[in-house]
Scaffold this active site. Structure first.
Site, mmCIF file in Angstrom:
data_model
loop_
_atom_site.group_PDB
_atom_site.id
_atom_site.type_symbol
_atom_site.label_atom_id
_atom_site.label_comp_id
_atom_site.label_asym_id
_atom_site.label_seq_id
_atom_site.Cartn_x
_atom_site.Cartn_y
_atom_site.Cartn_z
ATOM 1 N N HIS A 179 -1.680 1.682 1.077
ATOM 2 C CA HIS A 179 -3.030 1.317 1.490
ATOM 3 C C HIS A 179 -3.334 2.091 2.775
ATOM 4 C CE1 HIS A 179 -1.064 -2.055 -0.612
ATOM 5 N NE2 HIS A 179 -2.256 -2.377 -1.077
ATOM 6 N N HIS B 134 -5.255 -10.171 2.544
ATOM 7 C CA HIS B 134 -5.964 -11.082 1.651
ATOM 8 C C HIS B 134 -6.519 -12.281 2.424
ATOM 9 C CE1 HIS B 134 -3.312 -8.906 -1.161
ATOM 10 N NE2 HIS B 134 -4.232 -9.151 -2.070
ATOM 11 N N ARG C 270 0.500 -6.686 -13.917
ATOM 12 C CA ARG C 270 -0.588 -7.378 -14.616
ATOM 13 C C ARG C 270 -0.309 -7.457 -16.118
ATOM 14 N NH1 ARG C 270 -1.281 -8.770 -9.713
ATOM 15 N NH2 ARG C 270 -2.800 -7.636 -8.448
ATOM 16 N N ASP D 125 -3.543 -2.828 -11.358
ATOM 17 C CA ASP D 125 -2.396 -2.814 -10.434
ATOM 18 C C ASP D 125 -1.130 -2.997 -11.258
ATOM 19 O OD1 ASP D 125 -3.226 -3.057 -7.396
ATOM 20 O OD2 ASP D 125 -4.628 -4.325 -8.481
ATOM 21 N N ASP E 81 -9.649 -1.319 -1.206
ATOM 22 C CA ASP E 81 -8.956 -2.505 -1.680
ATOM 23 C C ASP E 81 -10.045 -3.533 -2.021
ATOM 24 O OD1 ASP E 81 -6.858 -4.173 -2.333
ATOM 25 O OD2 ASP E 81 -5.817 -3.945 -0.424
#
Length: 476
Positions: A166, A178, A73, A65, A250
């Site tokens: 998404h 999440h 990242r 990502d 995801d």
């Protein structure tokens, strides 16, 4: 029954791992045909790590990502060199967005990373959205569509695959997937007019991958989240929209789906729905084998057609083959260093009101808004560091979540907030600070509220360059 059923099951599994060294179990899994690996900031990411993966399986889809802005990242410690999607949407220069995408692609090409889980093609239609926000190019489908295309074009011109996410659109939600299962309360007509156009545009532009969102969309499927819905992924995305690239979930440990089924059952249901790759943000050898065995058992029981599993594995291999044929693009991209593009974009994205200028180090009060789970906890807003570089006597105080403002002295005060419009307690803190100190300067790194204070600076994102641009403006 084909003899390589276990290998097919391994091909569609794409796990992440804990630690800064490649675990032995992951090496063994790659040798057994594991199709992909997902890298996070917690891993020591360099070209040597990727070479270790490819030594075991040259066809490994190495994914990350690296959206730019808040979700990075590779640049967690200092913040991203690129301001993020909302900033690019505020500027609305598609050539600039393509340049940024190409430079992000260049970073990944240097590390031999196959796939970037970016861009977010979500239309941030709901200002209360807790997980998309500045990760979106903006609140309208036309804006998001044209910048999605530009970003995809830039990344893929560097020989790295892009991934629009998404699907079918996480922008009109008030729940972070999440943490729980969000519901998109929109008619099919509204979805077609608002949420789907960026994905249609990405498909038309040749995007190599799309990521499904863990979203309940009753107008499309009242029973199952998109990741597990054949109606949404096969009938709509594959059938109506014509996408034939690699479809990835995801991360399946996200509570939106993890609260419903075991990882093995999620994997089987997702594959049946039309998914090709199962993203597992954090795995172990035991959990990986459990998912592999669940997939194999489902095929043997007739629950998952072997042809569907073989099709999914073939799409994973096809993405790897596409990457292998783009080595000349990556070689060219490595030499195409557009060094100032991120800072240029950050400066152009600044939205300012008022005219306060700092002539000495301020007290920076960071209102500690909790970031969503997509943002690595170590990611700094960077405002204090950027101001300190220009004004060395800058000081910092971090407010706790819903905490009280500190006592002010005679120093200038800079209040750093994020998404102030979304948080009543943050708005109240800003109002109190302005009442106590009318000369307070407010810097909002998220989707900004109505300007207040002697000066108001909106960066439209969290990044090292966004912080630098704001500090330059304040200390000009």
């Amino acid at each position: 029954m084909s003899g390589d059923l276990y290998r097919l099951a391994m091909t569609v599994l794409h796990p992440g791992y804990e630690g800064t060294t490649t675990p032995d179990w992951l090496r063994r899994a790659l040798g057994d045909g594991l199709g992909g690996v997902v890298l996070f900031a917690r891993n020591a990411i360099d070209a040597q790590v990727v070479r270790q993966f490819r030594a075991e399986n040259p066809d490994t889809v190495v994914a990350i990502d690296e959206e730019g802005g808040a979700v990075t990242r590779l640049e967690v410690a200092a913040g991203s060199s690129f301001p993020g999607n909302r900033a690019l949407g505020v500027i609305d220069d598609v050539d600039l967005t393509e340049r940024v995408g190409r430079q992000i692609g260049r970073m990944l090409a240097e590390l031999d990373i196959t796939l970037n889980y970016a861009p977010s093609a979500d239309v941030n239609a709901n200002p209360a959205n807790p997980v998309i926000g500045v990760r979106s190019f903006g609140p309208t489908p036309d804006l998001v569509a044209r910048h999605t295309v530009a970003y995809v074009g830039g990344v893929q011109a560097a020989g790295v695959a892009a991934c629009a996410k998404h699907f079918p659109g996480h922008g009109d939600t008030v729940t972070d997937s999440h943490l729980a299962l969000p519901t998109v309360h929109a008619s099919r007509e509204l979805l077609s007019e608002r949420d789907l156009p960026p994905f249609v545009a990405a498909i038309d532009a040749g995007v190599r991958s799309i990521m499904s969102g863990h979203l309940l969309v009753p107008a499309l499927d009242p029973a199952m989240p998109a990741t597990l819905s054949r109606t949404i992924l096969t009938e709509l995305l594959r059938g109506e929209l014509g996408f034939d690239g690699m479809l990835v979930t995801d991360a399946i440990e996200m509570r939106a789906v993890a609260a419903m089924f075991t990882p093995g059952e999620i994997a089987v249901r997702a594959l049946n729905a039309g998914v090709d790759a199962i993203c597992v943000g954090l795995s172990t050898e035991e959990s990986l084998h459990e998912m592999r065995d669940a997939i194999v058992a489902a095929v043997r029981a007739g629950v998952l057609p072997e042809e569907r599993l073989a099709e999914a594995a073939a799409r994973v291999r096809s993405l790897s083959e596409w990457y292998a044929t783009r080595s000349a693009l990556r070689d060219k991209a490595r030499e195409d260093v557009d060094e100032g593009v991120g800072l240029d974009a950050a400066r152009r994205a600044l939205t300012t009101a008022g005219a306060a200028t700092l002539d000495r180090g301020p007290l920076v009060v960071e209102v500690n808004t909790r970031m969503n789970k997509a943002v690595d906890p170590a990611t700094p807003t960077g405002i204090t560091a950027a101001l300190t570089a220009l004004l060395p006597d800058t000081a910092r105080i971090q407010m706790e979540q819903e905490g009280e403002l500190p006592a002010f002295d005679d120093r200038p005060v800079v209040l750093v907030v994020h998404d102030a419009a979304r948080h009543p307690w943050v708005r109240e803190s800003v109002a109190k600070a302005v009442a106590l100190r009318p000369d307070v300067i407010v810097v909002d790194t998220g989707v900004p509220d109505t300007p207040s204070g002697a000066a108001h600076v909106a960066t439209h994102g969290i990044s090292r360059v966004s912080a630098q641009a704001a500090a330059e403006w304040l200390a000009q």
